[in-house]
Design a protein around this motif. Structure first.
Motif, mmCIF file in Angstrom:
data_model
loop_
_atom_site.group_PDB
_atom_site.id
_atom_site.type_symbol
_atom_site.label_atom_id
_atom_site.label_comp_id
_atom_site.label_asym_id
_atom_site.label_seq_id
_atom_site.Cartn_x
_atom_site.Cartn_y
_atom_site.Cartn_z
ATOM 1 N N PRO A 48 0.806 -1.206 -0.058
ATOM 2 C CA PRO A 48 -0.020 0.023 0.062
ATOM 3 C C PRO A 48 0.789 1.185 -0.003
ATOM 4 C CG PRO A 48 0.136 -0.964 2.111
ATOM 5 C CD PRO A 48 0.719 -1.852 1.331
ATOM 6 N N GLN A 63 2.757 -5.450 3.731
ATOM 7 C CA GLN A 63 1.792 -6.034 2.875
ATOM 8 C C GLN A 63 0.514 -5.493 3.119
ATOM 9 O OE1 GLN A 63 3.060 -8.142 0.232
ATOM 10 N NE2 GLN A 63 4.739 -7.290 1.278
ATOM 11 N N ALA A 64 -0.298 -5.364 2.168
ATOM 12 C CA ALA A 64 -1.732 -4.822 1.846
ATOM 13 C C ALA A 64 -2.712 -5.700 2.907
ATOM 14 C CB ALA A 64 -2.284 -4.601 0.631
ATOM 15 N N GLU A 65 -3.220 -5.112 3.919
ATOM 16 C CA GLU A 65 -4.411 -5.878 4.463
ATOM 17 C C GLU A 65 -3.563 -7.059 5.220
ATOM 18 O OE1 GLU A 65 -7.190 -4.588 4.640
ATOM 19 O OE2 GLU A 65 -6.819 -3.076 3.266
ATOM 20 N N LYS A 66 -2.440 -6.867 5.582
ATOM 21 C CA LYS A 66 -1.853 -7.891 6.421
ATOM 22 C C LYS A 66 -0.847 -7.674 7.269
ATOM 23 C CE LYS A 66 -1.798 -11.306 2.670
ATOM 24 N NZ LYS A 66 -0.768 -12.341 1.779
ATOM 25 N N ARG A 88 -1.653 -4.699 11.854
ATOM 26 C CA ARG A 88 -1.583 -4.351 10.436
ATOM 27 C C ARG A 88 -0.689 -2.881 10.168
ATOM 28 N NH1 ARG A 88 -4.764 -1.577 6.552
ATOM 29 N NH2 ARG A 88 -6.473 -1.368 8.260
ATOM 30 N N THR A 90 0.594 0.245 8.122
ATOM 31 C CA THR A 90 0.162 1.045 7.270
ATOM 32 C C THR A 90 1.050 2.284 6.728
ATOM 33 O OG1 THR A 90 -0.870 2.627 9.033
ATOM 34 C CG2 THR A 90 -2.274 0.839 7.891
ATOM 35 N N ALA A 106 -2.517 0.038 11.783
ATOM 36 C CA ALA A 106 -3.887 0.638 11.603
ATOM 37 C C ALA A 106 -4.463 0.992 12.975
ATOM 38 C CB ALA A 106 -4.489 -0.606 10.687
#
Length: 520
Positions: A48, A63-66, A88, A90, A106
Motif C-alpha cells: 500500500p 503487505q496490504a491488508e496483512k 496491520r 500502514t 492500523a
C-alpha cells in the motif's frame, strides 16, 4: 559514472502482467540516468502507499491488508524473510542511518524495530485511526506521525529508543498539530537541520499547511483545488509539488514562507501552477518523487504508468515505461545517486536483519541489558573507515567552531606578509583565489628558509623593543627634569627670609623681573 535509480512498487494487481513484466513481479528498480532501463525486480508483494522503505542493503515492504513485512536482500536479489506483527502496518520509514525501522499501524500505534538487534519498541495508541505516514526529521531527533484522524504527532526519537523506557510505555507525544479537519494524506519535513525547519502536511479537506513543528506555529495555508494524494518538497525547500486524484501535479511556491508573517491569510495557488496530464487514462497520482538535480518529477499513477515532469517547462515530459505495470504504482522513490568520486559510505553494514523480539531486552534499571547484541559488519571500504575531520564535518549537522576558527586563521596567514631571508618584509600578498599559472605563484619555503625568516622577524621585534625602551627612557628623563624645575620654583621664599612661599601670581611676576634684570 554517476547513476540515478528509482524504485517502484505496486499494490494488488488489477490486470494480468504484460509480456515485458515477469510473473508475480511487484517491486521494480529502474535506472533513470544516464540510461533508462529496468535493473532488478522482486516478486510476491502487494504494497500500500507509504509502505516501502529502501536501504543500501535491504528493501522492506509492508503487505496490504496483512500484518506482515517482506524483507528483500538487494545483494542477493531475493526475499530474505517474512516478519509478522501483531497489527496491520500502514506506513514505514527508516531512522538512525537506516538502522531503525519505524512502522505505523492500523490501530494508531508506532513500532520501532532495530533491524540489527531485533529490539522492538511499541508506543501507546496515540492516534484514533490508522497512521497514514511517518517522517523522520534531518536531525534524527524527531519523529512525525500523521493519521486519518486529522492529527500529526511529534515524538522525541531518542526518548523512544532510550533503555530507560524499557519495560514501561514510552512518554506521550511532545505536541500535536490539529489544524486539519480531515484525514492527513501527505506529510513531509524540510531539509534544514536547524531549529527553523518546517513541516508540510496536506489533507482530504483540500488544505495544505506549512508550519514550524518545533513550535506548532502555522506559517502559511494553501487552499487546494482538489483532494491531494501525495507530495514531495523541493531539495532547497523552495516549493512543494502536490499530486491529485485527477492525475495532475501542482507546484506550491514556498519562497516567501520564511519571510511571511505568522498567521498570514490563506493563499489560493494560481491555475497556472497546476500541470495537467495529456493522458486521461493514467488515473490518480499515488506516489511522487523528485530527481537529484531538482529538474524532474516522477509520478506513479493508478493505471500503473510512471511519468516524468519537467520542472522548468512546467509540464509532462514523457512516460518512463514502455508498458504500464500490472497494478497501481503505490510507492515511487528516487534512490541516492551512486558513482561520485569520494562517495560517502556507511561504516557499518547489516548483512542480515534480525526479526523483532518485543520485550526481549527490557531492563528495569535503564542500563543496556547483557543479552543485547548487534548483528553488523564493518565496511571493507577503507575510505569509509578512514575519513578526515573535514569530511566528517561535511556530513555533520553543523560545522565545528574550532575548524571554522582554524580556517579563518589560515586565510589571515595567507594575507599576511612573509619575511624574506635578508630580513626585509615581502609586500606582495598571496591570492589564494588566483587563476594564474602555478609557476607564477610564490614557491613553498623550505625549513631553512622558514628558520631564516623567523630569525629575521625575531630580530625586527627586538629592534622595535629596543627603540621603544629608548623612547620611554627619554620621556622619563624629560618628565624628571620638569618636576625638578617645578620644585625649584615652588621652593623659593620671600626676601625677608620668613620662608613663606609665594603664590602663583607673585612667582610669575618675580620670574619676569629676574629675567628682565638679567637681560639688563
Amino acid at each position: 559514472m554517476p547513476t540515478e535509480q528509482f524504485v517502484t512498487s505496486i499494490g494488488a494487481p488489477s490486470k494480468p502482467p504484460t509480456t515485458n513484466v515477469a510473473k508475480d513481479a511487484a517491486i521494480f528498480i529502474h535506472e533513470f540516468q544516464p540510461l533508462l532501463a529496468q535493473r532488478t525486480i522482486y516478486k510476491k508483494s502487494a504494497t500500500p502507499p507509504n509502505c516501502l522503505a529502501v536501504s543500501r542493503s535491504h528493501i522492506f515492504a509492508a503487505q496490504a491488508e496483512k500484518a506482515v513485512v517482506h524483507v528483500y536482500s538487494r545483494e542477493k536479489g531475493n526475499q530474505e524473510a517474512t516478519v509478522p506483527f501483531t497489527e496491520r502496518i500502514t506506513s514505514i520509514a527508516f531512522a538512525c542511518d537506516e538502522t531503525v525501522l519505524v512502522l505505523g499501524t492500523a490501530e494508531g500505534r508506532l513500532f520501532l524495530w532495530e533491524v540489527a538487534s531485533g529490539r522492538q519498541i511499541s508506543t501507546t495508541q496515540a492516534h484514533l485511526q490508522p497512521v497514514t505516514k511517518v517522517v523522520i526529521d534531518p536531525t534524527q531527533n524527531f519523529l512525525l506521525s500523521a493519521s486519518k484522524d486529522s492529527t500529526v504527532h511529534l515524538w522525541s526519537l531518542p526518548a523512544l529508543l532510550s533503555f530507560s523506557n524499557a519495560g514501561v510505555q514510552p512518554s506521550s507525544p511532545i505536541r500535536t498539530f490539529t489544524s486539519h479537519r480531515a484525514a492527513v494524506t501527505a506529510l513531509d519535513v524540510g531539509h534544514s537541520s536547524s531549529f527553523c525547519n518546517i513541516a508540510v502536511s496536506a489533507s482530504q479537506d483540500k488544505t495544505c499547511f506549512v508550519w514550524d513543528y518545533h513550535t506548532n506555529t502555522v506559517l502559511r495555508t494553501y487552499l487546494l483545488p482538489a483532494v491531494p494524494t501525495c507530495q514531495v518538497p523541493d531539495a532547497a525547500d523552495r516549493a512543494v509539488y502536490v499530486g491529485y486524484e485527477d492525475g495532475s501535479v501542482q507546484q506550491l511556491s514556498l519562497y516567501s514562507v520564511q519571510n511571511a508573517a505568522v498567521g498570514s491569510a490563506t493563499i489560493q495557488p494560481p491555475a497556472s501552477s497546476r500541470w495537467l496530464s495529456s493522458d486521461k487514462t493514467a488515473g490518480a497520482v499515488l506516489s511522487i518523487s523528485l530527481s537529484f538535480d531538482g529538474c524532474s518529477i516522477l509520478t506513479g499513477h493508478e493505471s500503473g504508468s510512471v511519468f516524468a515532469w519537467d520542472v522548468a517547462k512546467a509540464g509532462l515530459t514523457t512516460s518512463l515505461l514502455q508498458a504500464p505495470l500490472p497494478g497501481p504504482v503505490t510507492n515511487l522513490s528516487l534512490l541516492p545517486v551512486s558513482g561520485f568520486t569520494g562517495e560517502h559510505h556507511s561504516k557499518l553494514k547489516i548483512p542480515s536483519v534480525v526479526k523483532p523480539k518485543f520485550g526481549a531486552f527490557d531492563n528495569a534499571n535503564g542500563a543496556v541489558p547483557g543479552n543485547y547484541t548487534l548483528n553488523v559488519e564493518f565496511n571493507s571500504n577503507a575510505s569509509a573507515l578512514e575519513q578526515s575531520s573535514f569530511q566528517e564535518a561535511l556530513t555533520a549537522a553543523s560545522f565545528p567552531v574550532s575548524m571554522l576558527d582554524e580556517g579563518l586563521n589560515e586565510l589571515l596567514s595567507w594575507r599576511s606578509s612573509i619575511g624574506k631571508p635578508d630580513g626585509s618584509a615581502q609586500k606582495e600578498t598571496v591570492d589564494f583565489m588566483s587563476l594564474e599559472d602555478e609557476s607564477e605563484q610564490p614557491r613553498q619555503l623550505s625549513l631553512e628558509d622558514q628558520n631564516v625568516s623567523l630569525q629575521a622577524e625575531l630580530e625586527a621585534l627586538r629592534s622595535l623593543q629596543r627603540a621603544s625602551f629608548e623612547k620611554m627612557d627619554r620621556i622619563n628623563a624629560e618628565r624628571k627634569a620638569l618636576l625638578e624645575r617645578e620644585q625649584k620654583r615652588l621652593g623659593r621664599t620671600m626676601p625677608n627670609g620668613t620662608g613663606a612661599t609665594i603664590n602663583g601670581a607673585e612667582r610669575m611676576d618675580l620670574d619676569v623681573d629676574d629675567s628682565s634684570s638679567s637681560d639688563g
